[in-house]
Design a protein around this motif. Structure first.
Motif, mmCIF file in Angstrom:
data_model
loop_
_atom_site.group_PDB
_atom_site.id
_atom_site.type_symbol
_atom_site.label_atom_id
_atom_site.label_comp_id
_atom_site.label_asym_id
_atom_site.label_seq_id
_atom_site.Cartn_x
_atom_site.Cartn_y
_atom_site.Cartn_z
ATOM 1 N N ALA A 1 -96.082 -42.767 -22.918
ATOM 2 C CA ALA A 1 -96.854 -42.959 -21.686
ATOM 3 C C ALA A 1 -97.211 -41.633 -21.044
ATOM 4 C CB ALA A 1 -96.054 -43.827 -20.714
ATOM 5 N N ASN A 2 -96.369 -40.567 -21.260
ATOM 6 C CA ASN A 2 -96.615 -39.268 -20.643
ATOM 7 C C ASN A 2 -97.338 -38.292 -21.570
ATOM 8 O OD1 ASN A 2 -95.230 -40.113 -18.326
ATOM 9 N ND2 ASN A 2 -93.253 -39.487 -19.188
ATOM 10 N N GLU A 3 -97.832 -38.721 -22.713
ATOM 11 C CA GLU A 3 -98.526 -37.838 -23.629
ATOM 12 C C GLU A 3 -99.950 -37.594 -23.172
ATOM 13 O OE1 GLU A 3 -98.373 -39.442 -27.505
ATOM 14 O OE2 GLU A 3 -96.292 -38.838 -27.891
ATOM 15 N N PHE A 4 -100.433 -36.334 -23.512
ATOM 16 C CA PHE A 4 -101.796 -35.951 -23.193
ATOM 17 C C PHE A 4 -102.410 -35.321 -24.444
ATOM 18 C CE2 PHE A 4 -99.463 -35.806 -19.222
ATOM 19 C CZ PHE A 4 -100.254 -36.598 -18.396
ATOM 20 N N MET A 5 -103.706 -35.215 -24.463
ATOM 21 C CA MET A 5 -104.389 -34.654 -25.609
ATOM 22 C C MET A 5 -104.100 -33.163 -25.769
ATOM 23 S SD MET A 5 -105.835 -37.124 -27.068
ATOM 24 C CE MET A 5 -106.769 -36.146 -28.232
ATOM 25 N N GLY A 6 -103.831 -32.472 -24.685
ATOM 26 C CA GLY A 6 -103.526 -31.045 -24.760
ATOM 27 C C GLY A 6 -102.180 -30.740 -25.379
ATOM 28 N N ASP A 7 -101.322 -31.762 -25.531
ATOM 29 C CA ASP A 7 -100.010 -31.532 -26.132
ATOM 30 C C ASP A 7 -100.104 -31.167 -27.607
ATOM 31 O OD1 ASP A 7 -98.952 -32.135 -23.694
ATOM 32 O OD2 ASP A 7 -98.474 -34.215 -24.197
ATOM 33 N N LEU A 8 -101.244 -31.482 -28.254
ATOM 34 C CA LEU A 8 -101.393 -31.125 -29.660
ATOM 35 C C LEU A 8 -101.505 -29.617 -29.872
ATOM 36 C CD1 LEU A 8 -103.938 -33.885 -30.735
ATOM 37 C CD2 LEU A 8 -101.469 -33.847 -31.144
ATOM 38 N N ASP A 9 -101.895 -28.863 -28.839
ATOM 39 C CA ASP A 9 -102.040 -27.412 -28.948
ATOM 40 C C ASP A 9 -100.761 -26.660 -28.642
ATOM 41 O OD1 ASP A 9 -104.682 -27.925 -29.489
ATOM 42 O OD2 ASP A 9 -105.271 -27.792 -27.373
ATOM 43 N N ILE A 10 -99.736 -27.332 -28.213
ATOM 44 C CA ILE A 10 -98.482 -26.671 -27.837
ATOM 45 C C ILE A 10 -97.447 -26.939 -28.919
ATOM 46 C CG2 ILE A 10 -96.668 -26.510 -26.089
ATOM 47 C CD1 ILE A 10 -98.689 -27.566 -24.062
ATOM 48 N N PRO A 11 -96.840 -25.894 -29.515
ATOM 49 C CA PRO A 11 -95.822 -26.127 -30.552
ATOM 50 C C PRO A 11 -94.560 -26.723 -29.958
ATOM 51 C CG PRO A 11 -95.928 -23.798 -30.008
ATOM 52 C CD PRO A 11 -97.052 -24.454 -29.269
ATOM 53 N N THR A 12 -93.939 -27.569 -30.737
ATOM 54 C CA THR A 12 -92.681 -28.182 -30.328
ATOM 55 C C THR A 12 -91.527 -27.433 -30.967
ATOM 56 O OG1 THR A 12 -92.809 -29.724 -32.177
ATOM 57 C CG2 THR A 12 -93.737 -30.447 -30.070
#
Length: 409
Positions: free
Chosen positions: A85-96
């Motif tokens: 529910a808290n995911e955003f499209m910009g999270d794909l650019d940030i390494p985990t």
């Protein structure tokens, strides 16, 4: 005393069946089957009520539920739903980054150990280059850690703590590429490190050097023994028994070294055990380390050196022949200053007869060879009237009185 309603129902049904069985027209099997079906339904209903009651008590008293796997899976599912529910499209650019990115999982005692700058300066470095020896690096870590103070940790735990600080460049990149928390003991770290940097090809190469050992030309017995032991230390997993080691070393010695072994052994060394042979070689190395006794091979060493000398002489001879076979440089015409023709054959020689005559005289004098006069080829009588070869002062000829001394008064 309260009675169980289920038992009362069974008793009443049984009495009814007895009364019904009294009549001749009713079938007893049908009545029994109906009673059995009814009892099964009553038992299922009672079981469901008991489970519901137990789960209610577990919720109010914080007791573990009857199905812990279901509760854990439900909690994980809730967490996943909240994260989704808290995911955003910009999270794909940030390494985990995982919770523990290091591949070495340190125990608590090792994490609490304080490493000082003096400890880090004592550690060796390994860059992962082909010319580096990983086995020597492990030995250096053992030597460095043995001098550290042990305060609540073991040496293995301390080696696990300092190992990442010893890797540089490519080796450090390799350690960071391993699975997080996959190395939990020093034995696992050491095995993983040697599997990476001590290749099978290197093992085969060192094992072949041991089996095909040969004493070099102008190499003393002590130097040969040290080199052989160095090969054994570089490959401790060679798998060659001591008996075969001693045999390979003796077989590779020169004839002069064979004589030394025979003299020290008091005869043939074959009557000794492998351990006694090892002690014999140690004794010979100690006795001959300060001597300059060096043996050469009769079969291969002298022939090789002579062949090298012969090849060098041939090269020098070829160079001399090449110098002699070169074409002589052509004469340059003194009039035209070209290499097409000599001065005597110059087409412009009629205009400069003095050059042609002088060149002809030089050629004739060179062809005649030496005469009795030793200066015939270097002295030209025609140069005696040349102004540069006169001893008189030609500059002051116009005023000869300037050279006279003045008369006294």
């Amino acid at each position: 005393m309260s009675r169980n309603p289920l038992l009362e129902q069974v008793r009443s049904s049984f009495q009814r069946s007895r009364s019904l069985n009294a009549g001749p027209s009713l079938q007893p099997n049908r009545v029994i089957s109906e009673i059995q079906n009814r009892l099964e339904r009553e038992l299922a209903t009672a079981k469901e009520q008991a489970i519901a009651t137990f789960e209610g008590l577990a919720i109010h008293t914080d007791l573990p539920s009857s199905s812990p796997s279901n509760s854990e899976s439900s909690s994980d599912q809730k967490e996943e739903e909240e994260m989704a529910a808290n995911e955003f499209m910009g999270d794909l650019d940030i390494p985990t980054i995982p919770a523990s990115p290091s591949s070495i999982l340190l125990p608590t005692a090792a994490r609490n150990y304080e490493l000082k700058s003096s400890h880090l300066n004592m550690l060796p470095s390994f860059y992962g280059l082909p010319n580096e020896d990983p086995l020597t690096h492990i030995k250096d870590i053992f030597n460095a850690v043995s001098s550290f103070p042990l305060t609540g940790v073991t040496e293995d735990q301390l080696r696990m703590r300092v190992f990442p600080y010893t890797l540089k460049d490519k080796a450090k990149y390799w350690l960071n590429s391993l699975k997080p928390s996959s190395l939990t003991t020093w034995g696992a770290i050491q095995k993983k490190f040697l599997e990476k940097y001590f290749s099978t090809q290197k093992t085969d190469m060192l094992r072949d050097k041991i089996l095909l050992f040969a004493q070099q030309d102008d190499e003393s017995f002590c130097e040969a023994w040290e080199r052989f032991n160095g090969l054994l230390n570089q490959c401790p997993h060679h798998g060659i028994p001591l008996k075969l080691q001693m045999r390979m070393f003796y077989k590779g010695l020169t004839p002069s070294s064979h004589n030394i072994v025979t003299n020290f052994a008091g005869g043939s060394y074959k009557t000794k055990t492998p351990e006694e042979t090892y002690e014999l070689f140690e004794e010979i190395a100690m006795e001959t380390q300060h001597t300059d006794t060096r043996g050469k091979r009769i079969a291969g060493g002298s022939n090789d050196s002579s062949s090298v000398q012969i090849s060098k002489l041939e090269q020098k001879l070829d160079a001399l022949l090449a110098l002699n076979s070169r074409n002589p440089s052509k004469e340059v015409c003194s009039i035209c200053e070209t290499h097409d023709h000599p001065t005597i054959s110059c087409p412009l020689g009629a205009a400069y007869p003095e050059f042609v005559q002088e060149q002809a005289k030089l050629v004739n004098s060179y062809n005649r060879g030496p005469i009795n006069d030793p200066y015939s080829q270097s002295y030209n009588p025609g140069w005696r009237n040349h102004p540069n070869f006169l001893w008189r002062n030609t500059q002051n000829q116009a005023n000869p009185s300037s050279l006279q001394r003045p008369q006294q008064s």
